[in-house]
Enzyme design. Structure first.
Site, PDB file in Angstrom:
ATOM      1  N   GLU A 166       3.647 -11.267  -6.180  1.00  0.00           N
ATOM      2  CA  GLU A 166       2.557 -11.378  -7.144  1.00  0.00           C
ATOM      3  C   GLU A 166       2.907 -10.904  -8.549  1.00  0.00           C
ATOM      4  O   GLU A 166       2.157 -11.174  -9.497  1.00  0.00           O
ATOM      5  CB  GLU A 166       1.324 -10.606  -6.634  1.00  0.00           C
ATOM      6  CG  GLU A 166       1.513  -9.106  -6.503  1.00  0.00           C
ATOM      7  CD  GLU A 166       2.079  -8.666  -5.156  1.00  0.00           C
ATOM      8  OE1 GLU A 166       1.817  -7.534  -4.752  1.00  0.00           O
ATOM      9  OE2 GLU A 166       2.801  -9.465  -4.527  1.00  0.00           O
ATOM     10  N   HIS A 222       7.410  -8.046  -3.773  1.00  0.00           N
ATOM     11  CA  HIS A 222       6.087  -8.388  -4.298  1.00  0.00           C
ATOM     12  C   HIS A 222       6.145  -9.736  -5.014  1.00  0.00           C
ATOM     13  O   HIS A 222       6.650  -9.834  -6.129  1.00  0.00           O
ATOM     14  CB  HIS A 222       5.594  -7.295  -5.245  1.00  0.00           C
ATOM     15  CG  HIS A 222       5.219  -6.024  -4.547  1.00  0.00           C
ATOM     16  ND1 HIS A 222       3.958  -5.802  -4.027  1.00  0.00           N
ATOM     17  CD2 HIS A 222       5.947  -4.916  -4.251  1.00  0.00           C
ATOM     18  CE1 HIS A 222       3.928  -4.610  -3.459  1.00  0.00           C
ATOM     19  NE2 HIS A 222       5.115  -4.057  -3.581  1.00  0.00           N
ATOM     20  N   GLY A 248       0.827  -1.206   0.000  1.00  0.00           N
ATOM     21  CA  GLY A 248       0.000   0.000   0.000  1.00  0.00           C
ATOM     22  C   GLY A 248       0.859   1.252   0.000  1.00  0.00           C
ATOM     23  O   GLY A 248       2.059   1.195   0.282  1.00  0.00           O
TER      24      GLY A 248
END
Length: 661
Positions: A170, A168, A52
């Site tokens: 993903e 990350h 975020g």
């Protein structure tokens, strides 16, 4: 109710991508609010805390139900989620000495094996996008992996079933990220129940449920997304209840609207309309220089034209819904989730569209999907590659590739600061490039984006730095995404030839050939240098390589008008022709041609070539074109007398976005 993994969305640009990766691997996953009540986790077998844009130590952080940490189920924190977890359990999080944006090399702490890293090869390439870091671990946690600039890139507390990763998993550029997520799912002991056919059936049923007895008018750009949405609507509702509307907004590529109509007819689509509204759109963006305002103007004009067409053909709003080929990245980048930052407002997320969404008057069959998923669905529906594998081309078209300027810098001091920063950074890179990989004098350096050992070991780094004669900064700004925040900064420009060579079209072509010979791993070297510049220079979010530049180029007054659109159309056609002739069109995800108001003469322009390789739009790497393809395109483009400079964008996403606006 499915047993599932819940992804708590803290506003990351990649939050939805986590669920996508899990679903494509066969696991059922869903996104939820970080403030969810505990009873919402009844069938949850694992939780992932997303990244975020916020910092965990700030006051205005996303609302979070801390009681979630009391649940006796596995929890994995990514980026912001990793930092939040460590802070919750008593660790320390602070601004990092040097942020990381892009590719990093992950090294394992062999003394602390982790179930997440089962069958993972080390060193492992991972994707970072952070400015904060965990500086002190909480009690009971141990480090399982690190990078040159991040001491605690992976941590765990096996007793509590808690894992934290600064990188990350993903994104595709974390090469074994899917395996890491799969290892987490296995740790959660959840079974695979998800497949493409199930997804397709869900979409069809959703369309029928949302449409009820009404018909649908679809904005049909001709791109992959709207084409697949068109096919889905036809399958779900039948052709008599669906009509496609292709609007020629004056921002299309050369002869593009005619080609789109021809492709649709050849496949058998007959239920579509082509409307020429180019004058309306040109007036809407007249003399506009603000990228966000331009996007808003284009989006609102689409709505007005749609209403006029609907009225002309008797498509009343009581019986006709509007449909769009919106993808999830459009929603995310437009700040469409509670904690997400606005990166750039997409034309399909302007105020007029939002009002229709709130009234339940819009159907978006692809709004939960990414580009690669859309292509899978398109092929499953039987669409040909000519439609499904076409390069993405957004609704605003070339309008967002033509940058506007009044001819004056808004902040000359900021531009001077960027020049100072980049000059210092190049001096440092030159110094570092001369260090031997085995030099004992620097092997003790553990951190820093300009770590000498790391640089020296990068293939092509030293040879590429040696080719750079000088560095500059273009006096225009472009949008970027760094640490889930929108940035609007200058591009650094690398020069590998002298001013005289750049001014001579034949000489610069010869010099570029020699540069590729002098540095066979030129693209690898450029990627590393670009990452170093954007990480270490606060005023920079993009790096370009100067391929051609006339003397005395300067910022000039220029807007998105027909003249500049015609200029970009010609340059873009030349580049696309060379990509198709060489088979590179199929190798890259998308090519964008950018028109800059930067030239030696008024009425002229500079062109930026931006071919990228990506899977899902959320991350990308600049394409490493074969030298002969690049040179062939450059020779054609520099033949146009209105082009005074040509640059090649060598920036990944992040820190840059695909386009410049």
């Amino acid at each position: 109710m499915h047993e599932h993994i819940k992804v708590l969305d803290f506003g990351s640009q990649y939050a939805h991508l986590i669920t996508k990766r899990l679903r494509l691997s066969g696991y059922y996953a869903e996104i939820a609010s970080p403030a969810s009540e505990i009873d919402a986790f009844e069938h949850t077998r694992g939780i992932i805390l997303s990244g975020g844009p916020a910092s965990v130590y700030e006051k205005d952080v996303p609302e979070f139900n801390a009681a979630i940490f009391d649940l006796d189920i596995p929890i994995l924190g990514l980026c912001y989620g990793h930092q939040l977890m460590c802070k919750h359990y008593g660790g320390t999080v602070q601004k990092a000495e040097t942020g990381e944006f892009g590719i990093a090399s992950l090294l394992a702490c062999k003394e602390n094996p982790s179930p997440l890293f089962e069958n993972i090869d080390f060193p492992s390439q991972v994707w970072m996008s952070h400015q904060d870091e965990v500086s002190i671990l909480p009690a009971g946690f141990e480090c399982t992996a690190y990078t040159a600039s991040c001491a605690y890139a992976a941590v765990q507390n096996l007793e509590k079933k808690r894992f934290g990763l600064q990188f990350h998993t993903e994104v595709k550029d974390t090469l074994q990220g899917i395996e890491i997520l799969d290892n987490f799912a296995k740790f959660c002991k959840i079974e695979k129940t998800r497949n493409t056919d199930a997804l397709l059936n869900e979409i069809i049923e959703d369309i029928r449920r949302d449409a009820k007895n009404r018909s649908v008018l679809l904005f049909l750009s001709g791109g992959v997304d709207s084409t697949v949405a068109f096919a889905l609507l036809n399958k779900a509702l039948g052709t008599e209840r669906v009509k496609g509307l292709h609007i020629d907004n004056g921002f299309m590529r050369k002869n593009e609207s005619a080609l789109i109509a021809e492709r649709y007819r050849s496949f058998g689509f007959t239920n579509f309309i082509v409307e020429d509204a180019s004058d309306r759109f040109l007036k809407a963006v007249y003399r506009e220089t603000d990228p966000q305002k331009k996007r808003h103007a284009v989006g609102e004009t689409f709505i007005k034209v749609r209403d006029e067409v609907a009225s002309k053909y008797g498509l009343d709003s009581d019986n006709w819904l509007l449909a769009q080929g919106t993808l999830y990245p459009d929603i995310i980048e437009s700040g469409g989730t509670k904690n997400a930052q606005v990166i750039k407002t997409h034309h399909n997320r302007v105020a007029g569209i939002q009002e229709l969404i709130e009234k339940g008057l819009i159907i978006e069959p692809l709004k939960d999907l990414y580009k690669d998923e859309v292509r899978i669905i398109g092929k499953r529906l039987g669409l040909p590659d000519a439609l499904v594998m076409r390069h993405p081309f957004p609704g605003p078209g070339l309008s967002i590739n033509v940058l506007g300027s009044t001819g004056k810098l808004d902040n000359p001091l900021e531009y001077k600061e960027a020049l100072v920063q980049t000059s210092a950074a190049l001096t440092e890179l030159k110094k570092r490039s001369s260090v031997s990989p085995s030099s004992p004098a620097v092997e003790t350096e553990a951190k820093g984006l300009t770590d000498a050992v790391t640089n020296a070991k990068v293939e092509g780094f030293a040879e590429t730095v040696a080719c750079i004669e000088r560095i500059g900064v273009l006096p225009v700004k472009s949008v970027g995404v760094q640490g889930d925040f929108r940035t609007y900064r200058f591009p650094a420009v690398l020069y590998t030839a002298s001013e005289d060579e750049y001014a001579d079209k034949k000489a610069v072509l010869q010099k570029i050939q020699k540069t590729f010979i002098a540095a066979p791993q030129l693209w690898s070297g450029f990627e590393h240098i670009s990452s170093q510049l954007t990480n270490s220079c606060e005023k920079i979010n993009r790096t370009v390589w100067a391929l051609y530049e006339k003397k005395a180029c300067r910022l000039i007054e220029g807007y998105c008008d027909k003249g500049r659109l015609d200029h970009i159309r010609e340059a873009d056609t030349a580049m696309m022709d060379e990509l198709r002739k060489s088979s590179w069109y199929a190798k890259i995800f998308q090519h964008l041609t950018i028109n800059l108001p930067y030239a030696a003469e008024d009425g002229h322009c500079a062109i930026v070539l931006r071919p990228v390789v990506s899977e899902d739009v959320m991350t990308a790497r600049f394409a490493r074109l074969a030298p002969h393809v690049l040179l062939a395109a450059l020779e054609r483009i520099t033949a146009f007398d209105f082009i005074d400079a040509v640059y090649y964008d060598i920036t990944n996403k992040p820190p840059a976005t695909f386009g410049w606006e």
